[in-house]
Design an enzyme around this catalytic site. Structure first.
Site, PDB file in Angstrom:
ATOM      1  N   THR A  20       8.420   4.874   2.567  1.00  0.00           N
ATOM      2  CA  THR A  20       8.778   5.129   4.152  1.00  0.00           C
ATOM      3  C   THR A  20       7.653   4.789   5.014  1.00  0.00           C
ATOM      4  O   THR A  20       6.297   5.116   4.566  1.00  0.00           O
ATOM      5  CB  THR A  20       9.206   6.438   4.380  1.00  0.00           C
ATOM      6  OG1 THR A  20       8.492   7.650   3.733  1.00  0.00           O
ATOM      7  CG2 THR A  20      10.589   6.620   3.880  1.00  0.00           C
ATOM      8  N   PRO A  21       7.865   4.560   6.114  1.00  0.00           N
ATOM      9  CA  PRO A  21       6.578   4.246   7.167  1.00  0.00           C
ATOM     10  C   PRO A  21       6.222   5.467   7.926  1.00  0.00           C
ATOM     11  O   PRO A  21       7.013   6.658   7.799  1.00  0.00           O
ATOM     12  CB  PRO A  21       7.192   3.168   8.161  1.00  0.00           C
ATOM     13  CG  PRO A  21       8.573   3.390   7.992  1.00  0.00           C
ATOM     14  CD  PRO A  21       9.022   4.119   6.880  1.00  0.00           C
ATOM     15  N   GLU A  53       5.886  -9.125  15.934  1.00  0.00           N
ATOM     16  CA  GLU A  53       6.371  -7.656  16.242  1.00  0.00           C
ATOM     17  C   GLU A  53       5.136  -7.076  16.875  1.00  0.00           C
ATOM     18  O   GLU A  53       4.151  -7.350  16.573  1.00  0.00           O
ATOM     19  CB  GLU A  53       6.653  -7.006  14.791  1.00  0.00           C
ATOM     20  CG  GLU A  53       7.023  -5.569  14.881  1.00  0.00           C
ATOM     21  CD  GLU A  53       7.346  -5.014  13.747  1.00  0.00           C
ATOM     22  OE1 GLU A  53       6.686  -5.030  12.762  1.00  0.00           O
ATOM     23  OE2 GLU A  53       8.399  -4.279  13.477  1.00  0.00           O
ATOM     24  N   LYS A 111       7.423   8.274  -1.513  1.00  0.00           N
ATOM     25  CA  LYS A 111       6.101   7.921  -1.211  1.00  0.00           C
ATOM     26  C   LYS A 111       6.087   7.899   0.350  1.00  0.00           C
ATOM     27  O   LYS A 111       6.463   6.794   0.972  1.00  0.00           O
ATOM     28  CB  LYS A 111       5.887   6.522  -1.807  1.00  0.00           C
ATOM     29  CG  LYS A 111       4.240   6.371  -2.096  1.00  0.00           C
ATOM     30  CD  LYS A 111       3.204   6.386  -1.016  1.00  0.00           C
ATOM     31  CE  LYS A 111       2.790   5.343  -0.372  1.00  0.00           C
ATOM     32  NZ  LYS A 111       2.338   5.594   0.987  1.00  0.00           N
ATOM     33  N   PRO A 112       5.544   8.940   1.081  1.00  0.00           N
ATOM     34  CA  PRO A 112       5.617   8.911   2.675  1.00  0.00           C
ATOM     35  C   PRO A 112       4.265   7.932   3.045  1.00  0.00           C
ATOM     36  O   PRO A 112       3.457   7.652   2.331  1.00  0.00           O
ATOM     37  CB  PRO A 112       5.394  10.152   3.063  1.00  0.00           C
ATOM     38  CG  PRO A 112       4.914  10.921   1.732  1.00  0.00           C
ATOM     39  CD  PRO A 112       5.236  10.270   0.714  1.00  0.00           C
ATOM     40  N   GLU A 128       0.476   7.366   4.542  1.00  0.00           N
ATOM     41  CA  GLU A 128      -0.552   8.186   4.686  1.00  0.00           C
ATOM     42  C   GLU A 128      -0.989   8.748   5.896  1.00  0.00           C
ATOM     43  O   GLU A 128      -1.651   9.549   6.014  1.00  0.00           O
ATOM     44  CB  GLU A 128      -1.732   7.295   3.840  1.00  0.00           C
ATOM     45  CG  GLU A 128      -2.051   5.940   4.423  1.00  0.00           C
ATOM     46  CD  GLU A 128      -0.993   4.958   3.876  1.00  0.00           C
ATOM     47  OE1 GLU A 128       0.043   5.059   3.617  1.00  0.00           O
ATOM     48  OE2 GLU A 128      -1.656   3.578   3.839  1.00  0.00           O
ATOM     49  N   SER A 150      21.655   3.867  16.335  1.00  0.00           N
ATOM     50  CA  SER A 150      22.585   3.622  15.551  1.00  0.00           C
ATOM     51  C   SER A 150      23.585   4.744  14.981  1.00  0.00           C
ATOM     52  O   SER A 150      23.127   5.854  14.865  1.00  0.00           O
ATOM     53  CB  SER A 150      21.800   2.886  14.372  1.00  0.00           C
ATOM     54  OG  SER A 150      21.355   3.582  13.653  1.00  0.00           O
ATOM     55  N   GLU A 161      14.205  -2.491   4.253  1.00  0.00           N
ATOM     56  CA  GLU A 161      14.556  -2.456   5.858  1.00  0.00           C
ATOM     57  C   GLU A 161      13.067  -2.596   6.392  1.00  0.00           C
ATOM     58  O   GLU A 161      12.005  -2.025   6.561  1.00  0.00           O
ATOM     59  CB  GLU A 161      14.838  -1.033   6.222  1.00  0.00           C
ATOM     60  CG  GLU A 161      16.358  -0.824   5.684  1.00  0.00           C
ATOM     61  CD  GLU A 161      17.359  -1.202   6.432  1.00  0.00           C
ATOM     62  OE1 GLU A 161      17.174  -1.919   7.364  1.00  0.00           O
ATOM     63  OE2 GLU A 161      18.574  -0.949   6.095  1.00  0.00           O
ATOM     64  N   CYS A 175      11.769   0.720  15.179  1.00  0.00           N
ATOM     65  CA  CYS A 175      12.169  -0.686  14.520  1.00  0.00           C
ATOM     66  C   CYS A 175      12.896  -1.445  15.266  1.00  0.00           C
ATOM     67  O   CYS A 175      12.474  -2.545  15.594  1.00  0.00           O
ATOM     68  CB  CYS A 175      12.518  -0.225  13.015  1.00  0.00           C
ATOM     69  SG  CYS A 175      14.095   0.591  13.276  1.00  0.00           S
TER      70      CYS A 175
HETATM   71  N1  NAD Z   1      13.933  -1.847   9.600  1.00  0.00           N
HETATM   72  C1  NAD Z   1      13.705  -0.673   9.695  1.00  0.00           C
HETATM   73  O1  NAD Z   1      14.683   0.144   9.649  1.00  0.00           O
HETATM   74  C2  NAD Z   1      12.352  -0.120  10.188  1.00  0.00           C
HETATM   75  C3  NAD Z   1      12.307   1.089  10.405  1.00  0.00           C
HETATM   76  C4  NAD Z   1      11.094   1.882  10.818  1.00  0.00           C
HETATM   77  C5  NAD Z   1       9.860   0.993  10.520  1.00  0.00           C
HETATM   78  N2  NAD Z   1      10.074  -0.561  10.014  1.00  0.00           N
HETATM   79  C6  NAD Z   1       8.967  -1.417  10.144  1.00  0.00           C
HETATM   80  O2  NAD Z   1       7.936  -0.616   9.655  1.00  0.00           O
HETATM   81  C7  NAD Z   1       6.528  -1.242  10.353  1.00  0.00           C
HETATM   82  C8  NAD Z   1       5.671   0.003  10.554  1.00  0.00           C
HETATM   83  O3  NAD Z   1       5.570   1.002   9.526  1.00  0.00           O
HETATM   84  P1  NAD Z   1       4.032   1.218   8.617  1.00  0.00           P
HETATM   85  O4  NAD Z   1       2.697   0.652   9.464  1.00  0.00           O
HETATM   86  O5  NAD Z   1       3.941   2.485   8.248  1.00  0.00           O
HETATM   87  O6  NAD Z   1       4.448  -0.025   7.451  1.00  0.00           O
HETATM   88  P2  NAD Z   1       3.459  -0.414   6.339  1.00  0.00           P
HETATM   89  O7  NAD Z   1       4.270  -1.512   5.766  1.00  0.00           O
HETATM   90  O8  NAD Z   1       2.121  -0.616   6.569  1.00  0.00           O
HETATM   91  O9  NAD Z   1       3.602   1.021   5.229  1.00  0.00           O
HETATM   92  C9  NAD Z   1       5.087   1.407   4.884  1.00  0.00           C
HETATM   93  C10 NAD Z   1       4.835   2.100   3.632  1.00  0.00           C
HETATM   94  O10 NAD Z   1       4.632   1.163   2.736  1.00  0.00           O
HETATM   95  C11 NAD Z   1       3.275   1.675   1.935  1.00  0.00           C
HETATM   96  N3  NAD Z   1       2.820   0.487   1.437  1.00  0.00           N
HETATM   97  C12 NAD Z   1       1.721  -0.044   1.977  1.00  0.00           C
HETATM   98  N4  NAD Z   1       1.320  -1.070   1.081  1.00  0.00           N
HETATM   99  C13 NAD Z   1       2.019  -1.141  -0.120  1.00  0.00           C
HETATM  100  C14 NAD Z   1       2.238  -1.695  -1.523  1.00  0.00           C
HETATM  101  N5  NAD Z   1       1.302  -2.685  -1.791  1.00  0.00           N
HETATM  102  N6  NAD Z   1       3.119  -1.126  -2.124  1.00  0.00           N
HETATM  103  C15 NAD Z   1       3.893  -0.067  -1.827  1.00  0.00           C
HETATM  104  N7  NAD Z   1       3.873   0.232  -0.903  1.00  0.00           N
HETATM  105  C16 NAD Z   1       2.882   0.117   0.102  1.00  0.00           C
HETATM  106  C17 NAD Z   1       2.702   2.487   3.133  1.00  0.00           C
HETATM  107  O11 NAD Z   1       1.726   3.373   2.371  1.00  0.00           O
HETATM  108  C18 NAD Z   1       3.657   3.235   3.734  1.00  0.00           C
HETATM  109  O12 NAD Z   1       4.141   4.308   3.128  1.00  0.00           O
HETATM  110  C19 NAD Z   1       6.935  -1.996  11.231  1.00  0.00           C
HETATM  111  O13 NAD Z   1       6.740  -3.189  10.706  1.00  0.00           O
HETATM  112  C20 NAD Z   1       8.411  -1.563  11.586  1.00  0.00           C
HETATM  113  O14 NAD Z   1       9.185  -2.654  11.759  1.00  0.00           O
HETATM  114  C21 NAD Z   1      11.307  -0.873   9.997  1.00  0.00           C
HETATM  115  C1  BTL Z   2      16.404   4.040  12.715  1.00  0.00           C
HETATM  116  N1  BTL Z   2      15.211   4.556  13.251  1.00  0.00           N
HETATM  117  C2  BTL Z   2      15.236   4.824  14.719  1.00  0.00           C
HETATM  118  C3  BTL Z   2      15.185   5.857  12.678  1.00  0.00           C
HETATM  119  C4  BTL Z   2      14.076   4.342  12.930  1.00  0.00           C
HETATM  120  C5  BTL Z   2      13.533   2.903  13.292  1.00  0.00           C
HETATM  121  O1  BTL Z   2      12.420   2.965  13.480  1.00  0.00           O
END
Ligand code: NAD
Ligand code: BTL
Length: 502
Positions: free
Chosen positions: A171-172, A406, A197-198, A200, A466, A272, A306
């Site tokens: 998760t992000p 983005e 794996k949340p 960091e 949503s 996602e 997102c």
């Molecule tokens: N589509 C959706 O529903 C949705 C919802 C929320 C956020 N997002 C997207 O998330 C992004 C922002 O979040 P972020 O900066 O935390 O994203 P990120 O991709 O940097 O990190 C997300 C997760 O992936 C992990 N990660 C990083 N590298 C990895 C690897 N090589 N292998 C496995 N895991 C890895 C990170 O530690 C973190 O837990 C934006 O692009 C946003 O659009 C999408």
């Molecule tokens: C779907 N939502 C709003 C929870 C996360 C989007 O970033």
């Protein structure tokens, strides 16, 4: 509820119900087999409050040995969890939801400190996530297989659903609890076990959630959490033979890397990913509805959302009125500390903050006009945090990053159009396809545009969160698969056909 009222409730919750005082979340271990698990590396990562630059706590820095321990625990638990009656799994999930509500102020407080989002929004995240767990639990009881009417003597074909196995949920930072509940809420009642794996940046609230699930009665190994840097433990989590599925929410590049690795090992995925969501405001649109909805949805969670509004296409005849109205509304938003009744907090870290700065500079260099915001907030209240104000850039075009990349920050670009066909073409001129929005006084126009826009979800004449019972996900570079609704549950099952001769 005001922030002050929330705060009173947090204190009440902490003193009356919680087994965990603030001091104990200073140093958090992995959570494996229902126990705190010291990291093999002996190392910890500091979690920083993006508002004050203070250390909120630390989490374990995982390595491949920790990954193996977590997946082994989940793999062993799967053998018994998959055999539990659905009603038992569902009962535990309702109990977890109940406890989340009970501790919501405490988890929200943790979330506000690690993420910087205003407290009321954090509380809302916890209660919505508990609702999602309840929804998935109810829907899980309605999952069915099928028996086709072959009408063959002494033979039947049964189509059954079985749990997919051990799920890695990555998760992000932006909605750590909701985005995790979208995954575990479907995986656990379907009989899967999970290693989460949340991010960091925001691991503490997830670790606390795992303790709450233990308190709800989940057996050892069913829900585990491992923390650390994605680039250090991501591959091990994906490639490990025990992992059956990766449910990922995060950036498009990270997701594609995970998808490629998962494909090489024939693992299932739900991805996602990123978005760059357009809004079309037609000539006859009601601006008194469109403008507040767009402002709310562009700047919520400081634009770290997102399917936030990223770019707006406005009919040329209402363009000036729209820009004036939307600027006035954005100017009313209060940016500040999450505990100070603010509408927007800081960005979570320097990297995310810099996206906004770079996109604004790029737009200005190419002829854009900043109507409000545009540069880092400074002063005593802001200097230690990553505070960027609500920013509106007019006179944009598709040579600019703000209209094509983005942002994940509180910046939107506004551009004129002259025909509806042109507006749809501009909306679709993107590699992303997560969400899109249309405002039109003509229902037929709104519906036609909704059908033509390339996005997983389209809102017509309003923008809101949503819903739980309908699918959410992206097309194009915004992802693969759907979460929520029965579709979200099905994604954690495999179909099996049994030919029964008797
Ligand atoms: N589509 C959706 O529903 C949705 C919802 C929320 C956020 N997002 C997207 O998330 C992004 C922002 O979040 P972020 O900066 O935390 O994203 P990120 O991709 O940097 O990190 C997300 C997760 O992936 C992990 N990660 C990083 N590298 C990895 C690897 N090589 N292998 C496995 N895991 C890895 C990170 O530690 C973190 O837990 C934006 O692009 C946003 O659009 C999408
Ligand atoms: C779907 N939502 C709003 C929870 C996360 C989007 O970033």
């Amino acid at each position: 509820m005001t922030t002050d009222e929330c705060y009173v409730l947090i204190r009440h919750s902490l003193t009356r119900h919680s087994s965990l005082a603030h001091s104990t979340f200073k140093k958090m271990e992995h959570f494996i087999n229902n126990q705190r698990h010291t990291p093999d590396s002996g190392q910890y990562i500091e979690v920083i409050n993006p508002c004050t630059a203070e250390v909120v706590g630390t989490c374990a820095r995982g390595n491949t040995a920790d990954v193996h321990a977590a997946l082994t625990s989940a793999g062993a638990a799967f053998q018994t969890w998959k055999k539990q009656p659905a009603a038992h799994r569902v009962k535990l999930q309702h109990e977890a939801a109940r406890l989340m509500r009970l501790y919501s102020y405490e988890i929200a407080d943790m979330l506000a400190r690690e993420l910087g989002r205003p407290l009321a929004g954090c509380i809302h995240e916890i209660s919505r996530s508990a609702d999602l767990l309840d929804f998935y639990a109810e829907e899980a009881l309605r999952m069915k297989g099928e028996i086709p009417l072959h009408n063959l003597e002494g033979e039947k074909a049964l189509v059954v659903r079985q749990p997919i196995g051990v799920v890695v949920a990555i998760t992000p930072f932006n909605y750590p609890i909701t985005l995790l509940c979208m995954k575990i809420g479907a995986a656990l009642p379907m009989g899967c076990t999970v290693v989460a794996k949340p991010s960091e940046d925001t691991p503490l609230s997830t670790l606390r959630l795992a303790e709450i699930f233990k308190e709800a009665g989940y057996p050892e190994g069913v829900f585990n959490v491992i923390t650390g840097y994605g680039h250090e433990i991501g591959n091990a989590l994906v490639e490990h033979p025990i992992t059956s599925k990766i449910a990922f929410t995060g950036g498009t590049n990270t997701g594609k890397r995970i998808g490629a690795l998962a494909a090489a090992h024939n693992k299932r995925v739900t991805l996602e990913l990123g978005g760059q969501s357009p809004v079309i405001v037609c000539e006859e649109a009601d601006l008194s509805v469109a403008c507040p909805a767009i402002v709310k949805h562009a700047f919520a969670n400081s634009g770290q959302f997102c399917y936030r509004v990223n770019r707006v296409y406005v009919h040329q005849n209402v363009y000036e009125a729209f820009v004036e109205k939307i600027t006035a509304l954005a100017n009313r938003l209060k940016v500040g500390d999450p505990f100070s009744n603010s509408d927007m907090g800081p960005m979570v870290n320097r990297k995310i903050y810099q996206n906004s700065e770079v996109q604004v500079a790029d737009a200005l260099q190419k002829g854009g006009t900043v109507k409000t915001g545009g540069s880092r907030l400074t002063g005593e209240d802001y200097d230690k945090g990553w505070f960027f104000p609500p920013t509106i850039i007019a006179d944009t075009n598709h040579s600019m990053k703000i209209m094509t990349e983005e942002t994940f920050g509180p910046v939107i670009g506004v551009m004129k159009f002259s025909t509806n066909e042109e507006a749809v073409a501009l909306g679709n001129d993107s590699e992303y396809g997560l969400a899109a929005y249309v405002f039109s006084g003509q229902l037929g126009t709104g519906l036609r545009m909704a059908e033509e826009l390339e996005a997983g979800s389209v809102w017509v004449n309003n923008i809101h969160r949503s819903y739980q019972d309908v699918p959410f996900g992206g097309v194009k570079q915004s992802g693969i698969g759907r979460e929520k609704g029965r579709y979200g549950l099905e994604a954690y099952t495999e179909l099996k056909t049994i030919y029964l001769n008797y």
